[in-house]
Design a protein around this motif. Structure first.
Motif, PDB file in Angstrom:
ATOM      1  N   PRO A  55       0.802  -1.225   0.000  1.00 45.37           N
ATOM      2  CA  PRO A  55       0.000   0.000   0.000  1.00 45.37           C
ATOM      3  C   PRO A  55       0.841   1.283   0.000  1.00 45.37           C
ATOM      4  O   PRO A  55       0.348   2.342  -0.379  1.00 45.37           O
ATOM      5  N   ASN A  56       2.104   1.198   0.415  1.00 49.37           N
ATOM      6  CA  ASN A  56       2.959   2.391   0.403  1.00 49.37           C
ATOM      7  C   ASN A  56       3.599   2.644  -0.962  1.00 49.37           C
ATOM      8  O   ASN A  56       4.475   3.499  -1.103  1.00 49.37           O
ATOM      9  N   GLY A  57       3.174   1.869  -1.969  1.00 49.43           N
ATOM     10  CA  GLY A  57       3.671   2.094  -3.328  1.00 49.43           C
ATOM     11  C   GLY A  57       4.901   1.283  -3.686  1.00 49.43           C
ATOM     12  O   GLY A  57       5.325   1.275  -4.838  1.00 49.43           O
ATOM     13  N   VAL A  58       5.470   0.604  -2.704  1.00 45.16           N
ATOM     14  CA  VAL A  58       6.676  -0.189  -2.959  1.00 45.16           C
ATOM     15  C   VAL A  58       6.276  -1.560  -3.519  1.00 45.16           C
ATOM     16  O   VAL A  58       5.265  -2.123  -3.112  1.00 45.16           O
ATOM     17  N   VAL A  59       7.070  -2.057  -4.466  1.00 41.25           N
ATOM     18  CA  VAL A  59       6.844  -3.395  -5.025  1.00 41.25           C
ATOM     19  C   VAL A  59       8.066  -4.252  -4.703  1.00 41.25           C
ATOM     20  O   VAL A  59       9.196  -3.831  -4.945  1.00 41.25           O
ATOM     21  N   ARG A  60       7.823  -5.420  -4.134  1.00 39.75           N
ATOM     22  CA  ARG A  60       8.932  -6.308  -3.796  1.00 39.75           C
ATOM     23  C   ARG A  60       8.644  -7.719  -4.287  1.00 39.75           C
ATOM     24  O   ARG A  60       7.493  -8.127  -4.367  1.00 39.75           O
ATOM     25  N   GLN A  61       9.709  -8.451  -4.588  1.00 43.06           N
ATOM     26  CA  GLN A  61       9.569  -9.836  -5.027  1.00 43.06           C
ATOM     27  C   GLN A  61       9.868 -10.767  -3.855  1.00 43.06           C
ATOM     28  O   GLN A  61      10.882 -10.587  -3.177  1.00 43.06           O
ATOM     29  N   TYR A  74      -0.737 -18.868  -1.050  1.00 45.16           N
ATOM     30  CA  TYR A  74       0.671 -18.597  -1.327  1.00 45.16           C
ATOM     31  C   TYR A  74       1.307 -18.274   0.021  1.00 45.16           C
ATOM     32  O   TYR A  74       0.779 -17.434   0.764  1.00 45.16           O
ATOM     33  N   VAL A  75       2.441 -18.905   0.336  1.00 51.28           N
ATOM     34  CA  VAL A  75       3.151 -18.601   1.577  1.00 51.28           C
ATOM     35  C   VAL A  75       4.488 -17.952   1.223  1.00 51.28           C
ATOM     36  O   VAL A  75       5.273 -18.524   0.462  1.00 51.28           O
ATOM     37  N   LEU A  76       4.717 -16.775   1.768  1.00 48.45           N
ATOM     38  CA  LEU A  76       5.958 -16.033   1.525  1.00 48.45           C
ATOM     39  C   LEU A  76       6.715 -15.886   2.845  1.00 48.45           C
ATOM     40  O   LEU A  76       6.101 -15.609   3.876  1.00 48.45           O
ATOM     41  N   GLY A  77       8.016 -16.033   2.803  1.00 49.91           N
ATOM     42  CA  GLY A  77       8.842 -15.779   3.985  1.00 49.91           C
ATOM     43  C   GLY A  77       9.556 -14.459   3.799  1.00 49.91           C
ATOM     44  O   GLY A  77      10.188 -14.233   2.768  1.00 49.91           O
ATOM     45  N   VAL A  78       9.451 -13.576   4.793  1.00 53.62           N
ATOM     46  CA  VAL A  78      10.056 -12.247   4.668  1.00 53.62           C
ATOM     47  C   VAL A  78      10.891 -11.947   5.899  1.00 53.62           C
ATOM     48  O   VAL A  78      10.397 -12.019   7.029  1.00 53.62           O
ATOM     49  N   LYS A  79      12.143 -11.603   5.673  1.00 47.93           N
ATOM     50  CA  LYS A  79      13.014 -11.188   6.771  1.00 47.93           C
ATOM     51  C   LYS A  79      13.024  -9.676   6.854  1.00 47.93           C
ATOM     52  O   LYS A  79      13.157  -8.995   5.832  1.00 47.93           O
ATOM     53  N   CYS A  80      12.877  -9.147   8.043  1.00 43.83           N
ATOM     54  CA  CYS A  80      12.900  -7.690   8.215  1.00 43.83           C
ATOM     55  C   CYS A  80      14.335  -7.197   8.059  1.00 43.83           C
ATOM     56  O   CYS A  80      15.208  -7.542   8.852  1.00 43.83           O
ATOM     57  N   ASP A  81      14.561  -6.446   7.024  1.00 44.16           N
ATOM     58  CA  ASP A  81      15.898  -5.927   6.720  1.00 44.16           C
ATOM     59  C   ASP A  81      16.047  -4.575   7.408  1.00 44.16           C
ATOM     60  O   ASP A  81      15.265  -3.660   7.163  1.00 44.16           O
ATOM     61  N   GLY A  86      11.340   0.301   2.739  1.00 47.98           N
ATOM     62  CA  GLY A  86       9.882   0.325   2.685  1.00 47.98           C
ATOM     63  C   GLY A  86       9.254  -0.988   2.295  1.00 47.98           C
ATOM     64  O   GLY A  86       8.041  -1.084   2.207  1.00 47.98           O
ATOM     65  N   GLY A  87      10.063  -2.032   2.054  1.00 48.29           N
ATOM     66  CA  GLY A  87       9.516  -3.329   1.684  1.00 48.29           C
ATOM     67  C   GLY A  87       9.327  -4.208   2.908  1.00 48.29           C
ATOM     68  O   GLY A  87       8.230  -4.305   3.465  1.00 48.29           O
ATOM     69  N   TYR A  90       8.044  -2.468   6.132  1.00 48.93           N
ATOM     70  CA  TYR A  90       6.610  -2.153   6.045  1.00 48.93           C
ATOM     71  C   TYR A  90       5.788  -3.411   6.292  1.00 48.93           C
ATOM     72  O   TYR A  90       4.800  -3.391   7.029  1.00 48.93           O
ATOM     73  N   MET A  91       6.194  -4.510   5.666  1.00 52.33           N
ATOM     74  CA  MET A  91       5.427  -5.745   5.847  1.00 52.33           C
ATOM     75  C   MET A  91       5.412  -6.152   7.316  1.00 52.33           C
ATOM     76  O   MET A  91       4.375  -6.540   7.855  1.00 52.33           O
ATOM     77  N   HIS A  92       6.561  -6.061   7.976  1.00 53.31           N
ATOM     78  CA  HIS A  92       6.629  -6.487   9.378  1.00 53.31           C
ATOM     79  C   HIS A  92       5.878  -5.545  10.310  1.00 53.31           C
ATOM     80  O   HIS A  92       5.270  -5.989  11.272  1.00 53.31           O
ATOM     81  N   GLU A  93       5.922  -4.259  10.016  1.00 58.94           N
ATOM     82  CA  GLU A  93       5.373  -3.304  10.986  1.00 58.94           C
ATOM     83  C   GLU A  93       3.951  -2.849  10.682  1.00 58.94           C
ATOM     84  O   GLU A  93       3.222  -2.463  11.589  1.00 58.94           O
ATOM     85  N   SER A  94       3.546  -2.908   9.429  1.00 60.17           N
ATOM     86  CA  SER A  94       2.267  -2.276   9.082  1.00 60.17           C
ATOM     87  C   SER A  94       1.213  -3.213   8.501  1.00 60.17           C
ATOM     88  O   SER A  94       0.033  -2.875   8.528  1.00 60.17           O
ATOM     89  N   LEU A  95       1.610  -4.338   7.963  1.00 58.80           N
ATOM     90  CA  LEU A  95       0.596  -5.208   7.343  1.00 58.80           C
ATOM     91  C   LEU A  95      -0.214  -5.925   8.413  1.00 58.80           C
ATOM     92  O   LEU A  95       0.341  -6.463   9.358  1.00 58.80           O
ATOM     93  N   ARG A  96      -1.516  -5.931   8.241  1.00 60.58           N
ATOM     94  CA  ARG A  96      -2.416  -6.594   9.187  1.00 60.58           C
ATOM     95  C   ARG A  96      -3.182  -7.698   8.471  1.00 60.58           C
ATOM     96  O   ARG A  96      -3.529  -7.556   7.290  1.00 60.58           O
ATOM     97  N   VAL A  97      -3.471  -8.761   9.197  1.00 59.19           N
ATOM     98  CA  VAL A  97      -4.296  -9.839   8.650  1.00 59.19           C
ATOM     99  C   VAL A  97      -5.623  -9.248   8.191  1.00 59.19           C
ATOM    100  O   VAL A  97      -6.218  -8.422   8.880  1.00 59.19           O
ATOM    101  N   GLY A  98      -6.063  -9.658   7.013  1.00 55.48           N
ATOM    102  CA  GLY A  98      -7.302  -9.135   6.445  1.00 55.48           C
ATOM    103  C   GLY A  98      -7.069  -8.102   5.364  1.00 55.48           C
ATOM    104  O   GLY A  98      -7.978  -7.803   4.586  1.00 55.48           O
ATOM    105  N   THR A  99      -5.843  -7.570   5.295  1.00 58.55           N
ATOM    106  CA  THR A  99      -5.527  -6.562   4.276  1.00 58.55           C
ATOM    107  C   THR A  99      -5.557  -7.192   2.882  1.00 58.55           C
ATOM    108  O   THR A  99      -5.068  -8.306   2.684  1.00 58.55           O
TER     109      THR A  99
END
Ligand code: FES
Length: 324
Positions: A55-61, A74-81, A86-87, A90-99
């Motif tokens: 939602p912040n406009g950033v696109v990540r793979q 789809y299950v994605l694993g993301v490490k907080c860098d 902003g990738g 953002y996912m770790h701090e701002s994404l909420r279930v249901g989004t």
């Protein structure tokens, strides 16, 4: 159709709901996406990734980690860098279930060669995600494999419980070996003849893999990059691009990419990483000779010159004709 051109078909997006976020390891979260109506998702193959439009406009793979036979998630694993722009942060701090988020269809730049008599899988840190998916697939096919999984600390080992007791899994924890990295030269030496090897991890591991496996045929060693080396635009010089669909001719100066020039001209060109590592901007070449700078196309695909990544690649000829 070549593998390169097949990738061109994966530009579409789908709106999916974040159904769950699970703990994966220290600073690592597992994100599970599903269709809001509970329907089937587009299929994917082992080694695939999706572009996540935040939602912040950033696109990540991010690579898909779950079993490719699953059509419901789809299950994605993301490490907080810590250096995230902003990738991952953002996912770790701002994404909420249901989004609801836009995800691309799965795209595979790291396909599994299922005819190999043996498969050597090598993962570093969060690079385990596409490798975990490959393990699912190899198990489903009943094919032999081994996994060498390197992490700095044991707390960073994702899927450790699922994989831990399997004798084919070799977990290397750097801090438990005095900081020494996984001995990739030994792995390369001891692998059975005819095996294919796959490596996904941070840049130093990819570089070590390429050195250790350099005596293997290029067609039998495969890597997935997290990021690309910096690109020096000035090296390529200026050239022209003819857009075949409209016969418009654009000038690409030495310090700009084809992508930026094309977009400035009002063409809606698809792109994502803008580093030559995701394949989203792959464009058919109808004339001229590209100078490939991406990390995706094989030697054969480069020589064929039928497509190119317009976010980073340039031209050896004075003019390129593109299918745009
Ligand atoms: Fe990712 Fe060009 S946008 S390769």
């Amino acid at each position: 159709m070549s593998a390169a051109l097949e990738r061109l078909d994966a530009a579409s997006q789908q709106a999916l709901r974040l159904e769950a976020v699970r703990y994966g390891g220290e600073q690592i979260a597992l994100y599970e996406f599903a269709a809001p109506d509970g329907g089937e998702l587009a299929p994917f193959t082992a080694g695939s990734h999706v572009d996540v439009h935040l939602p912040n406009g950033v696109v990540r793979q991010y690579s898909l980690a779950n079993n490719p036979s699953e059509r419901s998630r789809y299950v994605l694993g993301v490490k907080c860098d810590r250096a995230s722009r902003g990738g991952s942060r953002y996912m770790h701090e701002s994404l909420r279930v249901g989004t609801m988020l836009q995800l691309s269809l799965p795209r595979n730049n790291f396909p599994l060669h299922e005819a190999a008599p043996h498969t050597v899988l090598i993962a570093g840190g969060i690079g385990i995600t596409p490798i975990r998916c490959m393990v699912h697939r190899l198990e489903a096919l009943g094919l032999p494999w081994e996994l060498h999984y390197a992490v700095r600390h044991r707390s960073e080992a994702v899927f450790a419980e699922e994989l831990g007791s399997d004798a084919r899994v070799h977990l290397h924890v750097d801090e438990e070996h005095g900081g020494a990295p996984l001995d990739l030269a030994r792995v390369a030496r001891e692998a059975p003849t005819g095996a294919h090897a796959y490596c996904c991890g941070p840049a130093p591991m990819i570089s070590a893999f390429e050195t250790a496996f350099s005596f293997w045929p290029a067609s039998m060693r495969h890597v997935e990059h997290f990021s690309a080396p910096s690109i020096v635009w000035q090296e390529g010089g200026a050239f022209s691009v003819l857009l075949a669909r409209t016969q418009r001719k654009l000038e690409v100066p030495a310090d700009r990419s084809i992508l930026s020039v094309v977009r400035e001209a009002g063409i809606d060109a698809t792109a994502s990483c803008e580093q030559g590592i995701c394949g989203a901007c792959e464009t058919r070449v109808l004339g001229g000779q590209p100078e490939h700078r991406d990390m995706l196309l094989s030697a054969e695909e480069r020589a064929a010159g039928k497509s190119m990544m317009i976010c980073c690649s340039r031209s050896k000829s004075a003019e390129l004709v593109l299918d745009l």
